[in-house]
Design an enzyme around this catalytic site. Structure first.
Site, PDB file in Angstrom:
ATOM      1  N   GLU A 181      36.128  54.560  34.532  1.00  0.00           N
ATOM      2  CA  GLU A 181      36.154  55.858  34.849  1.00  0.00           C
ATOM      3  C   GLU A 181      36.624  56.219  36.206  1.00  0.00           C
ATOM      4  OE1 GLU A 181      33.041  58.068  32.664  1.00  0.00           O
ATOM      5  OE2 GLU A 181      33.537  56.789  31.016  1.00  0.00           O
ATOM      6  N   HIS A 383      27.114  61.802  16.217  1.00  0.00           N
ATOM      7  CA  HIS A 383      27.366  61.167  17.710  1.00  0.00           C
ATOM      8  C   HIS A 383      26.227  60.148  17.934  1.00  0.00           C
ATOM      9  CE1 HIS A 383      26.998  61.646  22.054  1.00  0.00           C
ATOM     10  NE2 HIS A 383      28.160  60.977  22.000  1.00  0.00           N
ATOM     11  N   GLU A 385      24.985  58.533  21.151  1.00  0.00           N
ATOM     12  CA  GLU A 385      24.728  58.013  22.551  1.00  0.00           C
ATOM     13  C   GLU A 385      23.815  57.125  22.765  1.00  0.00           C
ATOM     14  OE1 GLU A 385      26.636  58.765  25.594  1.00  0.00           O
ATOM     15  OE2 GLU A 385      25.283  56.981  26.112  1.00  0.00           O
ATOM     16  N   HIS A 453      32.981  55.931  23.147  1.00  0.00           N
ATOM     17  CA  HIS A 453      32.939  56.278  24.644  1.00  0.00           C
ATOM     18  C   HIS A 453      32.404  55.146  25.364  1.00  0.00           C
ATOM     19  CE1 HIS A 453      35.019  60.574  24.936  1.00  0.00           C
ATOM     20  NE2 HIS A 453      35.320  59.846  23.914  1.00  0.00           N
ATOM     21  N   GLU A 454      32.598  54.892  26.983  1.00  0.00           N
ATOM     22  CA  GLU A 454      32.486  54.095  27.742  1.00  0.00           C
ATOM     23  C   GLU A 454      32.489  52.599  26.826  1.00  0.00           C
ATOM     24  OE1 GLU A 454      29.970  56.628  26.879  1.00  0.00           O
ATOM     25  OE2 GLU A 454      30.961  57.681  28.409  1.00  0.00           O
ATOM     26  N   GLU A 472      37.340  55.820  24.623  1.00  0.00           N
ATOM     27  CA  GLU A 472      37.763  56.447  25.899  1.00  0.00           C
ATOM     28  C   GLU A 472      38.156  55.606  26.981  1.00  0.00           C
ATOM     29  OE1 GLU A 472      35.228  59.373  28.631  1.00  0.00           O
ATOM     30  OE2 GLU A 472      34.171  57.503  28.179  1.00  0.00           O
ATOM     31  N   GLU A 478      36.775  65.325  30.454  1.00  0.00           N
ATOM     32  CA  GLU A 478      35.447  65.724  30.692  1.00  0.00           C
ATOM     33  C   GLU A 478      35.302  65.855  32.360  1.00  0.00           C
ATOM     34  OE1 GLU A 478      33.050  62.764  29.157  1.00  0.00           O
ATOM     35  OE2 GLU A 478      33.364  61.247  30.576  1.00  0.00           O
TER      36      GLU A 478
HETATM   37  C1  NOJ Z   1      29.981  60.533  28.024  1.00  0.00           C
HETATM   38  C2  NOJ Z   1      30.992  60.846  27.183  1.00  0.00           C
HETATM   39  O1  NOJ Z   1      32.241  60.448  27.522  1.00  0.00           O
HETATM   40  C3  NOJ Z   1      31.029  62.080  26.676  1.00  0.00           C
HETATM   41  O2  NOJ Z   1      32.299  62.546  25.781  1.00  0.00           O
HETATM   42  C4  NOJ Z   1      29.778  62.555  25.964  1.00  0.00           C
HETATM   43  O3  NOJ Z   1      29.678  63.886  25.775  1.00  0.00           O
HETATM   44  C5  NOJ Z   1      28.522  62.166  27.103  1.00  0.00           C
HETATM   45  N1  NOJ Z   1      28.755  60.965  27.475  1.00  0.00           N
HETATM   46  C6  NOJ Z   1      27.401  62.281  26.436  1.00  0.00           C
HETATM   47  O4  NOJ Z   1      27.028  61.327  25.376  1.00  0.00           O
HETATM   48 CA    CA Z   2      32.758  59.097  29.502  1.00  0.00          CA
END
Ligand code: NOJ
Ligand code: CA
Length: 679
Positions: A181, A383, A385, A453-454, A472, A478
């Site tokens: 990023e 989601h 995370e 993402h990541e 991503e 973001e």
């Molecule tokens: C980073 C992600 O790119 C984003 O889309 C997400 O909302 C946040 N992390 C929280 O998980």
């Molecule tokens: Ca991110």
């Protein structure tokens, strides 16, 4: 299954090699050319080392560059080498993508396979396979099963990329805290440090060269590091003890790819990496649905809602139903909900071990919202995370995906905020590459599409697992919410298109209409604060330019109400029959035309950097004899990303394949056009 197939393959070819050693040993230089005759790879032994070079139109692109490995506890596989056999084949076949930037992909290449052995007593063997296409080359190593090389630990892969030219590179740094990023930089190859791939070079004569990799499985991701004198070498992301790759023969590496194009516009859509991945292994792909989605997401990034519990909690049953109503009214397939699950309270970035992927917060009734959506043709997108708490995630993965499938969900967004796992394995190392494949395969078994993402970078695995939709793996929208240094500069997406996007789709999350982020606290943000640095028309154009089969309408639903420009987001497809880049220059501008998959509509997206630009485009891609309506969403008079980003001119006109359109783009602007047949 993969290793089984590999074992058979390697075993078979090695038998042939052993049968013919003396005939082939006489030769130590071999050539293979692309079907169009322009790209030529030469492989040779020099002073006992194995080197390849690449020429295009007779002019060297890569000078002789070393191949080999360094091992832990064993001598490097590098010296006293001889070529003991070669094999060749030509392939020309066309295959169909389940979804993508183009429906049909032609795989047309010439292959040269060299079997190489050390001289002397306890010799070890390696094969290197080159495939030479009109759009570039790929090569990989195969380590066959053999007495003197069983279990091994690679300390470094010795592959080099020795550029013939002092080419200019467009790059992001590797081995830094923020994964992929970063904003891109441009500099001569001599100035590079260690960079991620894809990395794009522009040589003095305008030739574009992209180094990347394909089919990254059971290996560590490759970065390239500057060794001086325009020489780059592969460097692999490590395990926590510094070893790069652990394996046992028979073994194959990912492909190292060098894409070549005479001009920027010829780089995309890039299919080199797809052609180097195994075909689709999923029998049933009907459940895979490219789609647009909205989400309880931007609200958290602009601080209007929270992921954590409390008065501003975004993921409530009621709020989700409101989003689902909006999605249903506008034909969107999914609603992403972040912050629905237990674990977000406290510092979630370091508390990955505390996430549950099954248990909801009390104010979020997962079954109720899933049912509510299903009745309206909208699915909940879960989601996950992990904050790099990967063991915690793996322990719950099977149960979590079964639960989601039982609720009728068919997509999950994953996240890996954090740089190393709890045990210190690198974000892009073999440990994480294994995890990555596990999530994709578990998703495939449960009918779950993945948006990561990541992520691990895209190396074309969507060909084999078309449920690996998008990711991503770059600096997305973001950053415009909170990056602190003003957001992404106007040139950002014009660079992404010719770098990151050559790897594959990106969940950039376009479509923020509240350019100055007034919704955060009722007043427009100042120019130096985080905000978008685009016009509204450019936000629309990004739907065509930045490909994703899951494409978000990122803003709050209320910001779309009553906006005529929203019609374009409703209309734009996410799956394309055909893509043609009409023009572009890395860091300056891009114009792309795409034809809807299974339809007759065409869409054009044009974006520029901070410079205003006027350009004429020909619509010769349209079907002769057919008249079309062009619905144009252009930057309006006086539009400028800084102070007048909302100025937009929407117009309609009749066009056909002989038409020329003049696109007028504002500073930081763009233009989006739908071209539909007159009925
Ligand atoms: C980073 C992600 O790119 C984003 O889309 C997400 O909302 C946040 N992390 C929280 O998980
Ligand atoms: Ca991110």
């Amino acid at each position: 299954m993969r290793m089984g197939r590999l074992a058979r393959f390697v075993g078979l070819t090695w038998t042939i090699a052993l049968a013919l050693p003396t005939i082939a040993a006489a030769q130590d230089r071999h050539r293979v050319i692309s079907p169009d005759g322009r790209n030529e790879v030469t492989v040779e032994i020099t002073d006992g080392g194995l080197f390849y070079s690449v020429a295009r139109d007779g002019r060297l692109v890569m000078l002789p560059s070393r191949l080999g490995f360094e091992f832990q506890g064993a001598a490097p596989l590098r010296d006293n080498l001889r070529i003991v056999d070669t094999g060749r084949q030509m392939v020309d076949e066309t295959w169909t993508q389940v979804w993508g930037e183009v429906a049909q992909v032609r795989d047309h290449h010439n292959e040269l396979r060299l079997e190489v052995a050390e001289s002397g007593q306890a010799t070890r063997h390696v094969a290197v396979v080159f495939r030479v296409f009109d759009d570039g080359i790929g090569f990989r190593y195969e380590l066959p099963a053999q007495p003197n090389l069983g279990a091994f630990e690679i300390i470094e892969e010795l592959t080099e990329f020795h550029l013939a030219d002092a080419a200019r590179a467009w790059w992001i740094p590797a081995n830094r805290w923020n994964r992929y990023e970063f904003l891109y930089s441009a500099s001569p190859v001599s100035m590079l440090d260690t960079v991620h791939t894809p990395v794009t070079f522009v040589a003095n004569d305008g030739l574009h060269i992209v180094i990347h990799e394909a089919n990254l499985v059971e290996y560590a991701a490759m970065n390239v590091a500057n060794a001086g004198d325009r020489r780059l070498h592969a460097t692999l992301a490590p395990w926590n003890d510094g070893v790069k790759v652990r394996g046992t023969t028979p073994f194959v590496t990912p492909w190292r790819t060098i894409q070549l194009a005479d001009r920027a516009a010829d780089l995309a859509p890039s299919v080199l990496g797809l052609n180097l991945n195994p075909p689709n292994v999923l029998e049933d792909t009907d459940w895979i649905e490219p789609q647009k989605y909205i989400g309880i997401w931007w609200g958290m990034h602009i601080n209007q809602m929270t992921w954590s519990s409390g008065p501003k909690h975004g993921a409530t049953t009621e709020n989700t139903k409101r989003y689902m109503d909006f999605a249903a009214a506008n034909g969107f397939g999914g609603v992403l909900v972040e912050g629905w699950n237990v674990g977000w309270d406290g510092n979630w970035i370091v508390n990955g071990d505390l996430f549950s992927f099954i248990e909801s917060y009390p104010d979020f009734d997962m079954r109720a919202v899933a049912d509510y959506g299903r009745e309206r043709g909208v699915r909940l997108i879960g989601h996950n995370e992990t904050s790099m708490g990967v063991e915690n995630y793996e322990a719950q993965l099977e149960d979590a995906f079964s639960l989601y499938a039982s609720l009728g969900m068919n997509a999950v967004k994953t996240g890996y905020v954090g740089d190393v796992t709890r045990d210190g394995h690198a974000h892009h190392g073999q440990y994480m590459v294994r995890h990555w494949r596990n999530v994709i395969e578990t998703g495939a078994r449960h009918g779950i599409m993945i948006n990561a993402h990541e992520p691990i970078k895209d190396t074309g695995e969507r060909r084999t697992y078309p449920n690996m939709m998008t990711r991503e793996g770059a600096r997305g929208q973001e950053y415009n919410a909170w990056s602190g240094e003003g957001g992404n500069p106007p040139e950002h997406e014009t660079i992404l298109f010719f770098t990151r996007m050559l790897a594959g789709p990106m969940d950039f999350t376009p479509g923020v209409f509240d350019i100055m982020i007034e919704s955060a606290n009722g007043t427009p943000r100042a120019p130096e604060e985080s905000r978008l640095r685009t016009t509204l028309a450019k936000q629309l154009a990004l739907y065509v330019v930045l490909y994703s089969p899951l494409q978000m309408a990122a803003d709050l639903p209320e910001n779309y109400e009553g906006q005529p420009a929203f019609e374009f987001i409703r209309d734009v497809p996410v799956d394309w029959e055909y893509t043609q880049v009409l023009d572009g220059k890395i860091g300056d501008f891009v114009v792309v035309a795409r034809q809807e998959r299974g339809g007759d509509d065409w869409y054009v997206g044009a974006i520029t950097d901070e410079e205003a630009r006027t350009m004429d485009i020909s619509l010769s891609f349209l079907t002769p004899g057919q008249r079309y309506v062009a619905e144009v969403y252009a930057d309006g008079p006086g539009a400028h990303w800084l102070h007048t980003p909302y100025a937009m001119a929407i117009s309609e006109g009749i066009v056909d394949f002989r038409s020329q359109l003049t696109l007028v783009l504002a500073p930081g602007g763009g233009q989006a056009i739908r071209i539909r047949p007159v009925q």
